[in-house]
Design a protein around this motif. Structure first.
Motif, PDB file in Angstrom:
ATOM      1  N   LYS A 169       0.786  -1.238   0.000  1.00 58.51           N
ATOM      2  CA  LYS A 169       0.000   0.000   0.000  1.00 58.51           C
ATOM      3  C   LYS A 169       0.813   1.280   0.000  1.00 58.51           C
ATOM      4  N   TYR A 170       2.034   1.277   0.524  1.00 60.47           N
ATOM      5  CA  TYR A 170       2.806   2.511   0.606  1.00 60.47           C
ATOM      6  C   TYR A 170       3.910   2.524  -0.435  1.00 60.47           C
ATOM      7  N   GLN A 171       4.071   3.665  -1.102  1.00 61.63           N
ATOM      8  CA  GLN A 171       5.159   3.870  -2.044  1.00 61.63           C
ATOM      9  C   GLN A 171       6.273   4.646  -1.348  1.00 61.63           C
ATOM     10  N   VAL A 172       7.440   3.999  -1.228  1.00 64.64           N
ATOM     11  CA  VAL A 172       8.558   4.597  -0.494  1.00 64.64           C
ATOM     12  C   VAL A 172       9.773   4.659  -1.406  1.00 64.64           C
ATOM     13  N   ASP A 173      10.396   5.822  -1.487  1.00 64.72           N
ATOM     14  CA  ASP A 173      11.607   5.960  -2.280  1.00 64.72           C
ATOM     15  C   ASP A 173      12.626   4.887  -1.875  1.00 64.72           C
ATOM     16  N   GLU A 174      13.219   4.223  -2.875  1.00 67.09           N
ATOM     17  CA  GLU A 174      14.088   3.080  -2.560  1.00 67.09           C
ATOM     18  C   GLU A 174      15.309   3.473  -1.722  1.00 67.09           C
TER      19      GLU A 174
END
Length: 231
Positions: A169-174
């Motif tokens: 569900k969450y998009q996090v910068d790698e």
């Protein structure tokens, strides 16, 4: 490189482990305490070129692996035998096979789980498996991976150019995710802190993906340029 301070694969490497894991030997410092040295030896014993080099040590190595013993008692001459065996190509192949099967393949299974794209992140997963193992406790790859994902409760943007998907569900910068992973690893494990600093340096320089070379900090704190032989 982090284990031996060299970009060359040191199959003959053997010494008392500074972290108290008995003897550490071979290309990734297989230890007598954790049983991976024994796995290499047994792989070698199955080859046609094995001549009984390690026969006198197997019972003790099995005992220490089963109990997690830090002892080197009853292993006199072990490093001499390991050094001599490293002249045998089958011993090289035994070490390489254990590394690939036990650490490389399992560590990279996490890549697709969250959509990892960067070479440096793949390397950190592999290194963490070697240093802490693949289990689920807080100092292992599985435990640190889970704790890192659980640390995010919303989307986090960044400038690395790729985002990973956390808990579907969450998009996090790698790069942000990787920094958090290293932070948790440093907190939960007493080993491999120089490795962590080297990876942080790579992230700071935004050298996320590697083709022909990458500059890292070695185990003595010096910059080292690693080049791919096959590039």
């Amino acid at each position: 490189m982090f284990e031996t301070g060299s970009t060359e694969l040191n199959f003959a490497n053997c010494r008392k482990d500074s972290d108290g894991s008995g003897y550490a030997s071979g290309i990734i410092s297989f230890t007598t305490r954790h049983g991976d040295a024994l796995k290499v030896i047994k792989k070698f014993m199955d080859t046609s070129s094995y001549n009984g080099e390690f026969d006198d040590y197997v019972d003790t190595l099995e005992e220490y692996a089963d109990s997690g013993s830090r002892s080197t008692e009853n292993l006199d001459g072990y490093c001499d035998v390991w050094n001599a065996a490293a002249d045998n190509i089958d011993f090289w192949l035994a070490q390489s096979s254990i590394v690939y099967d036990k650490y490389n393949v399992p560590s990279q299974e996490y890549v697709n789980e969250i959509g990892i794209k960067f070479s440096v992140t793949r390397a950190v997963l592999y290194d963490t498996a070697i240093v802490g193992g693949l289990g689920s406790s807080n100092s292992t790859l599985g435990g640190i991976f889970k704790a890192t994902n659980n640390a995010f409760e919303s989307d986090v943007t960044g400038k690395s150019g790729n985002s990973v998907t956390i808990n579907d569900k969450y998009q996090v910068d790698e790069a942000v995710w990787l920094q958090k992973f290293l932070e948790i690893r440093e907190k939960n494990s007493s080993a491999g802190h120089k490795n962590i600093e080297a990876y942080r340096s790579i992230i700071t320089h935004k050298d996320f993906n590697w083709s022909n070379s990458v500059t890292v900090t070695d185990s003595d704190g010096d910059d080292m340029d690693i080049k791919c032989r096959f590039a």
